[in-house]
Design a protein around this motif. Structure first.
Motif, PDB file in Angstrom:
ATOM      1  N   CYS A   1       0.913  -1.239   0.084  1.00 25.20           N
ATOM      2  CA  CYS A   1       0.073  -0.024   0.160  1.00 25.20           C
ATOM      3  C   CYS A   1       0.915   1.203  -0.212  1.00 25.20           C
ATOM      4  CB  CYS A   1      -0.749  -0.099   1.306  1.00 25.20           C
ATOM      5  SG  CYS A   1      -1.841  -1.405   1.373  1.00 25.20           S
ATOM      6  N   ARG A   2       0.560   2.269  -0.680  1.00 26.67           N
ATOM      7  CA  ARG A   2       1.305   3.346  -0.899  1.00 26.67           C
ATOM      8  C   ARG A   2       1.149   4.369   0.656  1.00 26.67           C
ATOM      9  NH1 ARG A   2      -0.965   9.290  -3.162  1.00 26.67           N
ATOM     10  NH2 ARG A   2       1.456  10.211  -3.088  1.00 26.67           N
ATOM     11  N   PRO A   3       2.428   4.780   1.042  1.00 29.18           N
ATOM     12  CA  PRO A   3       2.380   5.496   2.333  1.00 29.18           C
ATOM     13  C   PRO A   3       1.979   7.001   1.941  1.00 29.18           C
ATOM     14  CG  PRO A   3       4.598   4.443   1.831  1.00 29.18           C
ATOM     15  CD  PRO A   3       3.814   4.239   0.774  1.00 29.18           C
ATOM     16  N   PRO A   4       1.209   7.568   2.790  1.00 31.97           N
ATOM     17  CA  PRO A   4       0.843   8.872   2.180  1.00 31.97           C
ATOM     18  C   PRO A   4       1.667   9.961   1.808  1.00 31.97           C
ATOM     19  CG  PRO A   4      -0.505   8.083   4.137  1.00 31.97           C
ATOM     20  CD  PRO A   4       0.571   7.378   3.804  1.00 31.97           C
ATOM     21  N   GLY A   5       1.542  10.376   0.710  1.00 37.08           N
ATOM     22  CA  GLY A   5       2.616  11.502   0.415  1.00 37.08           C
ATOM     23  C   GLY A   5       3.961  10.968   0.050  1.00 37.08           C
ATOM     24  N   ASN A   6       4.082   9.563  -0.314  1.00 36.08           N
ATOM     25  CA  ASN A   6       5.309   8.854  -0.474  1.00 36.08           C
ATOM     26  C   ASN A   6       6.172   9.108   0.543  1.00 36.08           C
ATOM     27  OD1 ASN A   6       3.981   8.236  -3.002  1.00 36.08           O
ATOM     28  ND2 ASN A   6       4.964   9.516  -4.233  1.00 36.08           N
ATOM     29  N   ARG A   7       5.911   9.128   2.084  1.00 31.41           N
ATOM     30  CA  ARG A   7       6.737   9.055   3.107  1.00 31.41           C
ATOM     31  C   ARG A   7       7.542   7.808   2.971  1.00 31.41           C
ATOM     32  NH1 ARG A   7       4.621   6.055   6.475  1.00 31.41           N
ATOM     33  NH2 ARG A   7       2.547   5.990   7.172  1.00 31.41           N
ATOM     34  N   ASN A   8       8.682   7.876   3.865  1.00 32.06           N
ATOM     35  CA  ASN A   8       9.110   6.476   3.976  1.00 32.06           C
ATOM     36  C   ASN A   8       8.335   5.631   4.799  1.00 32.06           C
ATOM     37  OD1 ASN A   8      11.530   7.322   2.691  1.00 32.06           O
ATOM     38  ND2 ASN A   8      12.587   8.139   4.636  1.00 32.06           N
ATOM     39  N   PRO A   9       8.555   4.362   4.406  1.00 27.84           N
ATOM     40  CA  PRO A   9       7.664   3.216   5.448  1.00 27.84           C
ATOM     41  C   PRO A   9       8.139   3.368   6.559  1.00 27.84           C
ATOM     42  CG  PRO A   9       8.404   2.365   3.115  1.00 27.84           C
ATOM     43  CD  PRO A   9       9.128   3.547   3.206  1.00 27.84           C
ATOM     44  N   GLU A  10       7.321   2.945   7.554  1.00 31.54           N
ATOM     45  CA  GLU A  10       7.540   3.045   9.064  1.00 31.54           C
ATOM     46  C   GLU A  10       7.590   1.395   9.080  1.00 31.54           C
ATOM     47  OE1 GLU A  10       4.309   4.575  10.896  1.00 31.54           O
ATOM     48  OE2 GLU A  10       4.974   6.765  10.422  1.00 31.54           O
ATOM     49  N   SER A  11       8.708   1.219  10.515  1.00 32.72           N
ATOM     50  CA  SER A  11       8.854  -0.198  10.763  1.00 32.72           C
ATOM     51  C   SER A  11       7.693  -1.150  10.995  1.00 32.72           C
ATOM     52  CB  SER A  11      10.087  -0.137  11.969  1.00 32.72           C
ATOM     53  OG  SER A  11       9.578   0.328  12.841  1.00 32.72           O
ATOM     54  N   ALA A  12       6.771  -0.432  11.782  1.00 40.48           N
ATOM     55  CA  ALA A  12       5.659  -1.255  12.088  1.00 40.48           C
ATOM     56  C   ALA A  12       4.976  -1.869  10.766  1.00 40.48           C
ATOM     57  CB  ALA A  12       4.664  -0.587  12.743  1.00 40.48           C
ATOM     58  N   GLU A  13       4.876  -0.922   9.622  1.00 38.45           N
ATOM     59  CA  GLU A  13       4.377  -1.097   8.535  1.00 38.45           C
ATOM     60  C   GLU A  13       4.809  -2.302   7.661  1.00 38.45           C
ATOM     61  OE1 GLU A  13       2.611   3.492   8.048  1.00 38.45           O
ATOM     62  OE2 GLU A  13       4.493   2.717   6.876  1.00 38.45           O
ATOM     63  N   VAL A  14       6.378  -2.288   7.620  1.00 41.02           N
ATOM     64  CA  VAL A  14       7.209  -3.171   7.059  1.00 41.02           C
ATOM     65  C   VAL A  14       7.033  -4.377   7.718  1.00 41.02           C
ATOM     66  CG1 VAL A  14       9.541  -3.859   6.789  1.00 41.02           C
ATOM     67  CG2 VAL A  14       8.896  -1.357   6.513  1.00 41.02           C
ATOM     68  N   ALA A  15       7.014  -4.395   9.115  1.00 39.74           N
ATOM     69  CA  ALA A  15       6.831  -5.670   9.679  1.00 39.74           C
ATOM     70  C   ALA A  15       5.586  -6.526   9.400  1.00 39.74           C
ATOM     71  CB  ALA A  15       6.955  -5.603  11.133  1.00 39.74           C
ATOM     72  N   ALA A  16       4.311  -5.702   9.187  1.00 34.61           N
ATOM     73  CA  ALA A  16       3.088  -6.016   8.858  1.00 34.61           C
ATOM     74  C   ALA A  16       3.089  -6.713   7.513  1.00 34.61           C
ATOM     75  CB  ALA A  16       2.098  -4.975   9.113  1.00 34.61           C
ATOM     76  N   CYS A  17       3.894  -6.015   6.460  1.00 33.28           N
ATOM     77  CA  CYS A  17       3.755  -6.397   5.141  1.00 33.28           C
ATOM     78  C   CYS A  17       4.479  -7.300   4.704  1.00 33.28           C
ATOM     79  CB  CYS A  17       3.572  -5.114   4.262  1.00 33.28           C
ATOM     80  SG  CYS A  17       2.699  -5.308   2.829  1.00 33.28           S
ATOM     81  N   THR A  18       5.738  -7.415   5.236  1.00 35.67           N
ATOM     82  CA  THR A  18       6.537  -8.346   4.491  1.00 35.67           C
ATOM     83  C   THR A  18       6.347  -9.983   4.543  1.00 35.67           C
ATOM     84  OG1 THR A  18       7.995  -8.086   6.657  1.00 35.67           O
ATOM     85  CG2 THR A  18       8.917  -6.959   4.849  1.00 35.67           C
ATOM     86  N   PRO A  19       5.627 -10.577   5.272  1.00 34.19           N
ATOM     87  CA  PRO A  19       5.062 -11.818   5.102  1.00 34.19           C
ATOM     88  C   PRO A  19       4.372 -12.146   3.693  1.00 34.19           C
ATOM     89  CG  PRO A  19       4.402 -11.037   7.263  1.00 34.19           C
ATOM     90  CD  PRO A  19       4.945  -9.906   6.617  1.00 34.19           C
ATOM     91  N   PHE A  20       3.846 -10.983   3.247  1.00 33.68           N
ATOM     92  CA  PHE A  20       3.305 -11.147   2.005  1.00 33.68           C
ATOM     93  C   PHE A  20       4.493 -11.358   0.938  1.00 33.68           C
ATOM     94  CE2 PHE A  20      -0.409  -8.581   3.519  1.00 33.68           C
ATOM     95  CZ  PHE A  20      -1.296  -9.838   3.652  1.00 33.68           C
ATOM     96  N   LEU A  21       5.558 -10.700   0.679  1.00 28.08           N
ATOM     97  CA  LEU A  21       6.588 -10.670  -0.014  1.00 28.08           C
ATOM     98  C   LEU A  21       7.485 -11.930   0.149  1.00 28.08           C
ATOM     99  CD1 LEU A  21       8.386  -9.513  -1.981  1.00 28.08           C
ATOM    100  CD2 LEU A  21       9.874  -8.368  -0.376  1.00 28.08           C
TER     101      LEU A  21
END
Ligand code: SF4
Length: 226
Positions: free
Chosen positions: A120-140
């Motif tokens: 999912c797109r971080p608003p305003g193309n800001r850098n991803p946060e570590s909690a977002e990365v932790a939640a999403c990396t299982p998909f990758l």
């Protein structure tokens, strides 16, 4: 509602489970994701609400290409155009990436799969946060296990640092073969960065030539230097 039911609702899989079209999953979300088929991933990602980015996305961007590709290219996260169209690497950076692939006699979708760390797109193309990365990396991780690529190309600082779990610079990571979950991985610049830093295009080109050499070795069953 049990934790398992909550996870299934969060991932859009509750109807499948209730209709007994999938076996009872484990209660741990990551374990569930790591057992998914492509069909389940394609259902779970658009329904995912596991981090706050679900609230601001237009749509998720799972990835695109050959699901049994030798080449897996990984970027950071969808931008505005990707969020609008649902495909990774569109717009100017996508055209540059397609040109770079063409120079290696490769085409998007033919023995190549393209994905991002975040779906999912971080608003305003800001850098991803570590909690977002932790939640999403299982998909990758699940995509990589399903694709079984011969080589991963991590594009940009964020993808490289996330996949290699390091804070080393791109400059220090380039020109070597690393490993992610046992898969050989090379590092290069993100196409969006190259659009702003034209002199580094030559370095990106040498990275791709390096990757192509590594791929030839891997396809021939030869060991690649780590
Ligand atoms: Fe789910 Fe990943 Fe989107 Fe967060 S970024 S809502 S974990 S798909």
């Amino acid at each position: 509602m049990s934790r398992r039911s909550e996870i299934l609702e969060e991932m859009g899989l509750a109807p499948l489970w209730r209709s007994r079209k999938m076996p009872a999953p484990p209660e741990d979300r990551e374990a569930l994701v790591l057992k998914m088929s492509w069909q389940e991933l394609k259902r779970a990602v658009p329904a995912c609400t596991a981090c706050g980015l679900h609230a601001t996305r237009t749509q998720t961007v799972l990835g695109v290409g050959d699901e049994r590709a030798d080449w897996l290219l990984v970027g950071e996260a969808p931008g505005a155009e990707e969020d609008r169209l649902g495909e990774p690497f569109v717009g100017q950076a996508g055209r540059l990436l397609d040109n770079m692939l063409a120079a290696l006699a490769l085409r998007r979708g033919e023995n190549v799969y393209i994905a991002n760390v975040l779906k999912c797109r971080p608003p305003g193309n800001r850098n991803p946060e570590s909690a977002e990365v932790a939640a999403c990396t299982p998909f990758l991780r699940r995509q990589i296990a399903l694709i079984q690529p011969k080589l991963i190309v991590a594009m940009g600082r964020f993808a490289a640092q996330t996949l290699l779990e390091t804070d080393a610079t791109i400059a220090s990571l380039r020109g070597r073969v690393h490993r992610y979950a046992g898969v050989p991985l090379v590092v290069t610049y993100h196409p969006a960065y190259l659009l702003r830093n034209l002199p580094d295009k030559a370095k990106a080109w040498s990275d791709l030539v390096f990757a192509q050499r590594a791929m030839r070795d891997l396809q021939a069953g030869r060991a690649v230097p780590i």
